[in-house]
Design an enzyme around this catalytic site. Structure first.
Site, PDB file in Angstrom:
ATOM      1  N   LYS A 186       0.910  -1.225  -0.132  1.00 46.42           N
ATOM      2  CA  LYS A 186      -0.054   0.082   0.045  1.00 46.42           C
ATOM      3  C   LYS A 186       0.891   1.174   0.015  1.00 46.42           C
ATOM      4  O   LYS A 186       0.679   2.277  -0.794  1.00 46.42           O
ATOM      5  CB  LYS A 186      -0.907  -0.014   1.245  1.00 46.42           C
ATOM      6  CG  LYS A 186      -1.526   1.364   1.471  1.00 46.42           C
ATOM      7  CD  LYS A 186      -2.192   1.674   2.699  1.00 46.42           C
ATOM      8  CE  LYS A 186      -1.388   1.857   3.743  1.00 46.42           C
ATOM      9  NZ  LYS A 186      -1.376   3.093   4.564  1.00 46.42           N
ATOM     10  N   CYS A 209      -3.766   7.944   9.629  1.00 47.98           N
ATOM     11  CA  CYS A 209      -4.312   7.493  11.011  1.00 47.98           C
ATOM     12  C   CYS A 209      -3.692   8.525  12.061  1.00 47.98           C
ATOM     13  O   CYS A 209      -2.744   8.793  11.936  1.00 47.98           O
ATOM     14  CB  CYS A 209      -3.311   5.901  11.116  1.00 47.98           C
ATOM     15  SG  CYS A 209      -4.028   4.623  10.315  1.00 47.98           S
ATOM     16  N   ILE A 240       4.854  17.907   8.768  1.00 49.34           N
ATOM     17  CA  ILE A 240       5.321  17.966   7.673  1.00 49.34           C
ATOM     18  C   ILE A 240       6.347  18.929   7.162  1.00 49.34           C
ATOM     19  O   ILE A 240       6.660  19.290   6.046  1.00 49.34           O
ATOM     20  CB  ILE A 240       4.245  17.923   6.490  1.00 49.34           C
ATOM     21  CG1 ILE A 240       3.637  19.414   6.720  1.00 49.34           C
ATOM     22  CG2 ILE A 240       3.312  16.854   6.587  1.00 49.34           C
ATOM     23  CD1 ILE A 240       2.787  19.497   5.330  1.00 49.34           C
ATOM     24  N   ASP A 241       6.978  19.367   8.470  1.00 49.11           N
ATOM     25  CA  ASP A 241       8.039  20.355   8.103  1.00 49.11           C
ATOM     26  C   ASP A 241       9.250  19.984   7.099  1.00 49.11           C
ATOM     27  O   ASP A 241       9.900  20.843   6.522  1.00 49.11           O
ATOM     28  CB  ASP A 241       8.718  20.945   9.676  1.00 49.11           C
ATOM     29  CG  ASP A 241       9.155  19.592  10.739  1.00 49.11           C
ATOM     30  OD1 ASP A 241       8.388  18.371  10.693  1.00 49.11           O
ATOM     31  OD2 ASP A 241      10.439  19.353  10.910  1.00 49.11           O
ATOM     32  N   GLN A 242       9.560  18.559   7.359  1.00 51.70           N
ATOM     33  CA  GLN A 242      10.875  18.215   6.667  1.00 51.70           C
ATOM     34  C   GLN A 242      10.513  18.306   4.964  1.00 51.70           C
ATOM     35  O   GLN A 242      11.094  18.465   4.270  1.00 51.70           O
ATOM     36  CB  GLN A 242      11.113  16.816   6.910  1.00 51.70           C
ATOM     37  CG  GLN A 242      11.662  16.604   8.440  1.00 51.70           C
ATOM     38  CD  GLN A 242      12.794  17.687   8.768  1.00 51.70           C
ATOM     39  OE1 GLN A 242      13.947  17.567   8.167  1.00 51.70           O
ATOM     40  NE2 GLN A 242      12.645  18.573   9.622  1.00 51.70           N
ATOM     41  N   ASP A 245       4.821  -0.146  12.059  1.00 50.82           N
ATOM     42  CA  ASP A 245       3.452  -0.578  11.591  1.00 50.82           C
ATOM     43  C   ASP A 245       3.333  -2.080  12.094  1.00 50.82           C
ATOM     44  O   ASP A 245       2.055  -2.594  11.855  1.00 50.82           O
ATOM     45  CB  ASP A 245       3.463  -0.609   9.978  1.00 50.82           C
ATOM     46  CG  ASP A 245       3.378   0.899   9.738  1.00 50.82           C
ATOM     47  OD1 ASP A 245       3.209   1.933  10.486  1.00 50.82           O
ATOM     48  OD2 ASP A 245       3.711   1.165   8.384  1.00 50.82           O
TER      49      ASP A 245
HETATM   50  C1  EPZ Z   1       4.684   6.262   6.554  1.00 53.44           C
HETATM   51  O1  EPZ Z   1       4.296   7.634   7.181  1.00 53.44           O
HETATM   52  C2  EPZ Z   1       3.827   5.302   6.647  1.00 53.44           C
HETATM   53  N1  EPZ Z   1       2.675   5.823   5.463  1.00 53.44           N
HETATM   54  C3  EPZ Z   1       3.303   4.912   7.877  1.00 53.44           C
HETATM   55  O2  EPZ Z   1       2.325   3.926   7.554  1.00 53.44           O
HETATM   56  C4  EPZ Z   1       4.554   4.097   8.749  1.00 53.44           C
HETATM   57  O3  EPZ Z   1       3.970   4.096   9.949  1.00 53.44           O
HETATM   58  C5  EPZ Z   1       5.546   5.429   8.493  1.00 53.44           C
HETATM   59  O4  EPZ Z   1       5.999   5.924   7.249  1.00 53.44           O
HETATM   60  C6  EPZ Z   1       6.905   4.996   9.201  1.00 53.44           C
HETATM   61  O5  EPZ Z   1       7.354   3.740   8.658  1.00 53.44           O
HETATM   62  C7  EPZ Z   1       2.532   6.182   4.472  1.00 53.44           C
HETATM   63  O6  EPZ Z   1       3.666   5.596   3.685  1.00 53.44           O
HETATM   64  C8  EPZ Z   1       1.283   6.428   3.540  1.00 53.44           C
HETATM   65  P1  EPZ Z   1       7.299   9.283   8.522  1.00 53.44           P
HETATM   66  P2  EPZ Z   1       4.807   9.022   7.204  1.00 53.44           P
HETATM   67  O7  EPZ Z   1       7.493  10.624   7.708  1.00 53.44           O
HETATM   68  O8  EPZ Z   1       5.701   9.200   5.924  1.00 53.44           O
HETATM   69  C9  EPZ Z   1       8.442  12.566  11.901  1.00 53.44           C
HETATM   70  C10 EPZ Z   1       0.398   2.625   7.759  1.00 53.44           C
HETATM   71  O9  EPZ Z   1      -0.290   2.227   9.009  1.00 53.44           O
HETATM   72  N2  EPZ Z   1       8.331  13.385  10.873  1.00 53.44           N
HETATM   73  O10 EPZ Z   1       8.611   8.504   8.113  1.00 53.44           O
HETATM   74  O11 EPZ Z   1       3.856   9.930   7.716  1.00 53.44           O
HETATM   75  C11 EPZ Z   1       7.143  11.779  12.024  1.00 53.44           C
HETATM   76  O12 EPZ Z   1       6.225  12.613  13.124  1.00 53.44           O
HETATM   77  C12 EPZ Z   1       0.999   4.033   8.112  1.00 53.44           C
HETATM   78  O13 EPZ Z   1       0.538   2.188   6.831  1.00 53.44           O
HETATM   79  C13 EPZ Z   1       8.373  14.907  11.043  1.00 53.44           C
HETATM   80  O14 EPZ Z   1       8.582  15.307  12.375  1.00 53.44           O
HETATM   81  O15 EPZ Z   1       5.790   8.744   8.316  1.00 53.44           O
HETATM   82  C14 EPZ Z   1       7.421  10.725  12.685  1.00 53.44           C
HETATM   83  O16 EPZ Z   1       7.769  10.909  14.157  1.00 53.44           O
HETATM   84  C15 EPZ Z   1       0.918   4.510   9.372  1.00 53.44           C
HETATM   85  N3  EPZ Z   1       8.469  15.918  10.338  1.00 53.44           N
HETATM   86  C16 EPZ Z   1       8.656  10.387  12.012  1.00 53.44           C
HETATM   87  O17 EPZ Z   1       9.177  11.591  11.513  1.00 53.44           O
HETATM   88  C17 EPZ Z   1       8.160  15.537   8.951  1.00 53.44           C
HETATM   89  O18 EPZ Z   1       8.324  16.317   8.131  1.00 53.44           O
HETATM   90  C18 EPZ Z   1       8.639   9.393  10.818  1.00 53.44           C
HETATM   91  O19 EPZ Z   1       7.480   9.597  10.225  1.00 53.44           O
HETATM   92  C19 EPZ Z   1       7.830  14.345   8.605  1.00 53.44           C
HETATM   93  C20 EPZ Z   1       8.031  13.289   9.762  1.00 53.44           C
END
Ligand code: EPZ
Length: 432
Positions: free
Chosen positions: A22, A117, A124-126, A307
Site C-alpha cells: 500500500k 491514522c 510535515i516540516d521536513q 507498523d
Molecule cells: C509512513 O508515514 C507510512 N505511511 C506509515 O504507515 C508508517 O508508519 C511510517 O511511514 C513509518 O514507517 C505512508 O507511507 C502513507 P514518516 P509517514 O514521515 O511518511 C516525523 C500505515 O499504517 N516527521 O516516516 O507519515 C513523524 O512525526 C501508516 O500504513 C516529522 O517530524 O511517516 C514521525 O515521528 C501509518 N516531520 C517520523 O518523522 C516531517 O516532516 C517518521 O515519520 C515528517 C515526519
C-alpha cells in the site's frame, strides 16, 4: 454499521497470497502523473487508501483505467488543475505525495492537508523544508488547511533531513526528479517502499541513485516517459499474517513476499518461539506453544517496523513473563491498549513504552479499531481469544488490508463481516 464478528480459538492454517505494498502504491500512483505518456501499474492493492488516491488523481483530470482488479493504466496528459482537495483526500496520509508530483512536474501544487491514522502529531516540516530548498520559496500550510508550493524554477539542492522520514524522502524524490542539476537527500529513509518508488521513477527515465541507503542522489532529467511496473509485495500485510499464525498457534505460509523485507519480523518471531521456513518468495510460520517474552523497539528500516508494533504487542500480551515494547517513531501509537485490556491483557503504557505482563488467554469483547494497524492487531487478538469478539470501525482496517476477512477465512478463521444484530446472531448460531 459493518463490524467483524469473530469466534476465537481456531489456529490459522494454510497459505495466503500477499498483495502489493500500500505505502509503495501511494507514492507510485502519485509519481505516475509526472509523465504525459501512459503508465501501466500492476499489483496495485485494492484498498480504501489507493482508491482515495486514484479519486484524487482523477479529480484533476488524470484518466485511470482499471485493466483488472490489481492493474491500472494511468494517463496524465490532460491534467487541468494543480489544486487537489476534497474530503476523500483528507482521509489519507499519502495524499501529500501529490504535492511533490505536481510541484516536480508543473512547479505548482496546492493539496489539502493529509489525514491518515491518528497515531501522533505527524508534522510535515521536513517536506516543506525540502520543497523550499528546491526553489518553492512559499512552501507551507495556508488557511483552509491547504499545503501550497510554487516555484519559478526548481534547482537541485543538498537536503539534510532532521529525522528519518519515509514521507519526506519520497516527496523530495518526486519534487526533485526533474529539477535542474543534482539533489542529494541525506539521512534518507531506507524502507522497501522508498526503493520501490525510486525504481519506478527510474523506469520512467529518472536518474536516482542510492535509494535503500541513507544518501540518495538524484540528477534531474528534463522529462519522464511511460513505463510498465509491478509494485513490491506488502511487508506489513505479510507480517500481520505471520503474527496471526504466531498468536493462534497456527501454521501459515505467506506467499508472494520478499523474505529479505521480512527479516526483522521473522527474527522476532523466532525469538518468541516460532519456527520460520523461508523460500524464494514465501515464508512459513509454525507456532506450537505459548509465545516467549521479549523486548522490542520500533525503528526505521531495517529495524522492527512501527507498523508491526500493535501486532507484536498482541503476541507478547500472551507470552509468559514480562515484555517491553518501545515505540520510537510515533508518540501516540498505543491507543489500542485500552481495547486489548478489555480483552484481558495486562499492559501498562508509560509514554512511549508498554510494559506487558503476559496473560494465558484473551477473552472476547466488544471493541473498536482505533486505526489501521491497531485494528488488524485487535483482529488477531480476537482470533486467539476465548469466545466472541465484535470489532467496530473496520473501515480503518480496510484502508490497508484487501479482503482481510476473506483471507483470514481461507486460513480457517471463524470471522465474518456482519451488519447489525440479526447478522451477528446468525453468525453466532452458525459458529456456536
Ligand atoms: C509512513 O508515514 C507510512 N505511511 C506509515 O504507515 C508508517 O508508519 C511510517 O511511514 C513509518 O514507517 C505512508 O507511507 C502513507 P514518516 P509517514 O514521515 O511518511 C516525523 C500505515 O499504517 N516527521 O516516516 O507519515 C513523524 O512525526 C501508516 O500504513 C516529522 O517530524 O511517516 C514521525 O515521528 C501509518 N516531520 C517520523 O518523522 C516531517 O516532516 C517518521 O515519520 C515528517 C515526519
Amino acid at each position: 454499521m459493518e463490524q467483524y464478528a469473530i469466534k476465537g480459538g481456531v489456529p490459522l492454517v494454510g497459505e495466503v497470497e500477499i498483495g502489493g505494498a500500500k505505502n509503495a502504491a501511494l507514492g507510485i500512483l502519485a509519481a505516475s502523473i509526472m509523465t504525459d505518456e501512459p503508465v501501466l501499474i500492476e499489483n496495485v492493492p485494492d484498498v480504501r487508501d489507493t482508491q482515495a488516491m486514484i479519486q484524487a488523481m482523477e479529480s484533476i483530470g488524470t484518466v485511470v483505467e482499471r485493466i483488472d482488479k490489481h492493474t491500472i493504466r494511468v494517463i496524465a496528459s490532460n491534467i487541468h488543475s494543480r489544486v487537489v482537495h476534497g474530503d476523500y483526500i483528507k482521509r489519507i496520509r499519502g495524499s501529500y505525495y501529490l504535492i511533490g508530483a505536481l510541484l516536480g512536474k508543473y512547479k505548482s501544487a496546492e493539496v489539502t492537508l493529509p489525514g491518515g491514522c491518528n497515531i501522533g502529531t505527524r508534522p510535515i516540516d521536513q517536506h516543506l523544508k525540502g520543497f523550499r530548498a528546491l526553489g518553492a520559496k512559499d512552501a507551507g500550510v495556508i488557511g483552509g488547511g491547504m499545503i501550497v508550493a510554487h516555484a519559478d524554477e526548481l534547482k537541485g539542492a543538498h537536503i539534510y533531513l532532521d529525522m528519518v522520514t519515509v514521507g519526506a524522502t519520497i516527496n523530495l524524490m518526486l519534487a526533485s526528479v526533474m529539477a535542474e542539476g543534482q539533489t542529494i537527500i541525506e539521512n534518507a529513509a531506507k524502507e522497501p517502499h522508498v526503493v520501490d518508488v525510486a525504481n519506478f521513477l527510474n523506469c520512467m527515465g529518472a536518474n536516482i541513485k542510492g535509494a535503500g541507503t541513507d544518501v540518495i542522489r538524484i540528477k534531474g532529467v528534463p522529462v519522464l516517459h511511460g513505463t510498465e511496473y509491478t509494485i513490491i509485495p506488502d511487508q506489513i500485510e505479510a507480517g500481520t499474517f505471520m503474527f496471526a499464525a504466531a498468536v493462534t498457534k497456527g501454521d501459515v505460509t505467506v506467499k508472494n513476499v520478499i523474505p529479505k523485507h521480512l527479516e526483522s519480523i521473522s527474527a522476532k518471531l523466532i525469538e518468541i518461539g516460532c519456527e520460520i521456513e523461508e523460500s524464494d518468495d514465501a515464508v512459513r510460520v509454525v507456532a506450537t506453544k505459548r509465545p516467549l517474552h521479549t523486548h522490542v523497539k520500533t525503528l526505521p528500516y531495517p529495524g522492527f517496523p512501527t507498523d508491526m508494533q500493535p501486532q507484536i504487542t498482541v503476541a507478547l500480551g500472551l507470552a509468559e513473563g514480562t515484555s517491553i515494547v518501545t515505540e520510537s517513531i510515533f508518540e501516540n501509537r498505543f491507543k489500542y491498549v485500552d481495547e486489548l485490556t478489555r480483552m484481558g491483557a495486562n499492559i501498562k503504557v508509560e509514554s512511549s513504552t508498554a510494559i506487558i505482563e503476559g496473560v494465558t488467554n484473551y477473552t472476547g469483547a466488544s471493541i473498536s479499531a482505533p486505526d489501521l494497524r491497531a485494528g488488524a492487531a485487535l483482529v488477531i487478538a480476537a482470533l486467539a481469544a476465548d469466545g466472541y469478539t465484535t470489532i467496530d470501525d473496520i473501515r480503518y482496517i480496510e484502508r490497508g488490508y484487501e479482503d482481510f476477512d476473506l483471507k483470514l477465512q481461507s486460513l480457517g478463521a471463524m470471522l465474518e463481516k456482519v451488519d447489525g444484530e440479526r447478522e451477528l446472531q446468525k453468525f453466532k448460531l452458525k459458529t456456536g
